[in-house]
Write a protein that holds these residues in place. Structure first.
Motif, PDB file in Angstrom:
ATOM      1  N   SER A 115       0.831  -1.205   0.000  1.00  0.00           N
ATOM      2  CA  SER A 115       0.000   0.000   0.000  1.00  0.00           C
ATOM      3  C   SER A 115       0.865   1.254   0.000  1.00  0.00           C
ATOM      4  O   SER A 115       0.556   2.233  -0.711  1.00  0.00           O
ATOM      5  CB  SER A 115      -0.926   0.005   1.226  1.00  0.00           C
ATOM      6  OG  SER A 115      -1.893  -1.016   1.153  1.00  0.00           O
ATOM      7  N   GLU A 116       1.928   1.237   0.780  1.00  0.00           N
ATOM      8  CA  GLU A 116       2.826   2.393   0.819  1.00  0.00           C
ATOM      9  C   GLU A 116       3.526   2.604  -0.522  1.00  0.00           C
ATOM     10  O   GLU A 116       3.791   3.743  -0.926  1.00  0.00           O
ATOM     11  CB  GLU A 116       3.865   2.219   1.928  1.00  0.00           C
ATOM     12  CG  GLU A 116       3.281   2.300   3.321  1.00  0.00           C
ATOM     13  CD  GLU A 116       4.335   2.128   4.398  1.00  0.00           C
ATOM     14  OE1 GLU A 116       5.520   1.939   4.048  1.00  0.00           O
ATOM     15  OE2 GLU A 116       3.979   2.173   5.591  1.00  0.00           O
ATOM     16  N   GLU A 172       0.932   4.237  -2.771  1.00  0.00           N
ATOM     17  CA  GLU A 172       0.762   5.616  -2.320  1.00  0.00           C
ATOM     18  C   GLU A 172       1.942   6.478  -2.774  1.00  0.00           C
ATOM     19  O   GLU A 172       1.774   7.603  -3.259  1.00  0.00           O
ATOM     20  CB  GLU A 172       0.667   5.629  -0.794  1.00  0.00           C
ATOM     21  CG  GLU A 172       0.162   6.906  -0.204  1.00  0.00           C
ATOM     22  CD  GLU A 172      -1.345   6.879   0.016  1.00  0.00           C
ATOM     23  OE1 GLU A 172      -1.888   7.938   0.353  1.00  0.00           O
ATOM     24  OE2 GLU A 172      -1.964   5.812  -0.137  1.00  0.00           O
ATOM     25  N   THR A 196      -4.258   2.193   2.335  1.00  0.00           N
ATOM     26  CA  THR A 196      -4.047   3.577   2.757  1.00  0.00           C
ATOM     27  C   THR A 196      -4.956   4.473   1.926  1.00  0.00           C
ATOM     28  O   THR A 196      -5.457   4.064   0.874  1.00  0.00           O
ATOM     29  CB  THR A 196      -2.573   3.978   2.576  1.00  0.00           C
ATOM     30  OG1 THR A 196      -2.188   3.745   1.213  1.00  0.00           O
ATOM     31  CG2 THR A 196      -1.665   3.172   3.494  1.00  0.00           C
ATOM     32  N   TYR A 232       9.086   7.190   4.867  1.00  0.00           N
ATOM     33  CA  TYR A 232       8.571   6.316   5.925  1.00  0.00           C
ATOM     34  C   TYR A 232       9.713   5.932   6.856  1.00  0.00           C
ATOM     35  O   TYR A 232      10.829   5.665   6.403  1.00  0.00           O
ATOM     36  CB  TYR A 232       7.963   5.047   5.340  1.00  0.00           C
ATOM     37  CG  TYR A 232       6.753   5.294   4.475  1.00  0.00           C
ATOM     38  CD1 TYR A 232       5.498   5.513   5.048  1.00  0.00           C
ATOM     39  CD2 TYR A 232       6.863   5.296   3.088  1.00  0.00           C
ATOM     40  CE1 TYR A 232       4.383   5.725   4.255  1.00  0.00           C
ATOM     41  CE2 TYR A 232       5.750   5.514   2.286  1.00  0.00           C
ATOM     42  CZ  TYR A 232       4.510   5.724   2.879  1.00  0.00           C
ATOM     43  OH  TYR A 232       3.408   5.945   2.089  1.00  0.00           O
TER      44      TYR A 232
END
Length: 458
Positions: A121-122, A125, A156, A321
């Motif tokens: 998901s990151e 994104e 996300t 992150y």
């Protein structure tokens, strides 16, 4: 030390799980989750000592299978002794540098820059944010993203907005604006039965051009496509589809993101699935198989052309992150990729994908099986109640047969896979890449038994 790490019994583990552990995508009312305590090769063992064939590789992740814990664990241990953590915010460390170099060497074309994250998901994104900032750096305001119907791209808020599954989005609306859907590549349910695969591929790709034109090309930043779409049941691309998509993206100066969170690292028999279908995207998002699930990591792999504005002047990508490129996960990924090379896993998949497909196609003789499709070691079996008309289940039948019977019956018969209705009812299979004919036969045998009984419940 016992497998329960201090919890004295299966009953105690269950009590603690019910009291404290909130499961993902799970109805927690009355939940009694299976508790998995051990893995070996392609098999899992639960807290009661029962064995299950893992035909979903954890969650499309454990590409190596469960037999390399000592070797990969040693790599993790050595890294923990040397440097257990450091960040990629401004700083670098050897394992992230080495892994970025390795991933870049495996990626196609000029995709030479690797931005590490913690998971899929990151990665999705990050790609959308990078696409937006890339266009802004060139003096354009483009923000919209195009994706396919029924496609899953993450949870996300940005990735969920790109996802094409209304039922998992509605509780969180309003989401990030500017996302639009186009038809997927489900040839089984093509709009015109007379279409050849090639004609259907052109038709589906041209719907992307149509959406870009409708939204205004000057506003569209990127297109997200999985090489084989997961949600809906493993839709492979028709011949020529991605070549036409690449032409369309080039025509409108829209970035093509190949979402390979599932498909990369051997799932289809190549390190990156875009190589299997002969196209070069502008970005690749990846995760799961990079470490075979042994430790969390993900990445957005980026072309030199996209990176160029961020490597001059005072521009920077305003994103990051804490755990992106974690040194232990990077060490695990490097060990995982070494094993891939040593064991020849990509070639193993290429050599045996036809055997797996042929074994699953035997299920066509069951009245409940409408279609078997996929690529590599990644297949979906679409279930119908009328093969001639392709009539699907009603909502009541889906709840009663797919979820009320099929999911539990497969598990009770020793097979872990996915029974899903995101789209039409399907059973999905993605076993570890070490699987062989004996395992294919075992999968087919269990499916045949359970699907035969499922038919009597419609």
């Amino acid at each position: 030390m016992s497998i329960t790490q201090g919890a004295t019994s299966a009953d105690e583990l269950r009590r603690l799980a019910n009291d404290h552990l909130w499961l993902h995508f799970t109805n927690m009312h009355g939940a009694e989750p299976p508790i998995i305590v051990r893995g070996d090769g392609c098999y899992l063992e639960d807290v009661h000592g029962r064995r299950y064939l893992d035909a979903l590789a954890g969650l499309f992740s454990v590409n190596l299978g469960y037999g390399y814990g000592e070797e990969i664990g040693q790599a993790a241990l050595e890294q923990m002794r040397e440097l257990p953590f450091y960040t990629n915010w401004t700083y670098a460390h050897p394992r992230a540098i080495e892994l970025a170099s390795e991933v870049a060497s495996l990626a196609p074309g000029d995709l030479n820059r690797v931005f590490f994250v913690s998971g899929g998901s990151e990665a999705v994104e990050s790609a959308w944010k990078l696409a937006r900032q890339y266009h802004a750096a060139r003096g354009e305001r483009r923000w919209k993203a195009v994706s396919r119907r029924v496609a899953y791209h993450g949870t996300t808020m940005g990735a969920l907005s790109i996802t094409g599954l209304p039922t998992i989005k509605q509780e969180f609306e309003p989401l990030v604006p500017g996302t639009f859907r186009v038809p997927n590549t489900n040839y089984y349910r093509r709009p015109d039965e007379s279409m050849t695969e090639e004609q259907f591929g052109v038709w589906a790709a041209d719907r992307i051009a149509e959406a870009i034109e409708f939204e205004g090309p000057e506003t569209v930043a990127c297109v997200y496509l999985e090489p084989v779409q997961n949600s809906g049941g493993c839709f492979p691309p028709p011949p020529g589809y991605f070549q036409r998509v690449r032409e369309i993206c080039d025509q409108y100066d829209v970035l093509l993101v190949s979402d390979e969170v599932i498909c990369a690292f051997g799932r289809l028999g190549t390190m990156f699935a875009c190589d299997k279908f002969d196209y070069v995207p502008d970005m690749i998002t990846c995760a799961k198989g990079m470490t075979s699930g042994y430790s969390p990591i993900g990445a957005c792999v980026i072309s030199d052309r996209l990176a160029e504005p961020f490597y001059r002047g005072d521009n920077m990508f305003l994103h990051g992150y804490t755990f992106g490129g974690h040194p232990v996960s990077a060490a695990v990924a490097l060990a995982n990729l070494d094993i891939f090379e040593r064991e020849g896993l990509n070639q193993h998949v290429l050599d045996h994908e036809g055997d797996f497909f042929d074994t699953l196609k035997k299920l066509h003789d069951l009245p409940i099986v409408g279609d078997v499709r996929g690529n590599g070691f990644f297949y979906g079996i679409e279930l119908v109640k009328d093969k001639a008309t392709k009539e699907t289940f009603t909502d009541e039948e889906t709840e009663r047969v797919l979820y009320g019977f099929l999911s539990k019956a497969l598990y009770d018969n020793g097979l872990y896979c996915r029974a899903d209705d995101r789209g039409d009812p399907v059973v999905q299979l993605a076993p570890p890449l070490i699987s062989d004919q004996a395992l294919f036969d075992e999968i087919e045998g269990i499916l045949r038994t359970v699907l035969t009984e499922a038919w009597t419940k419609l």
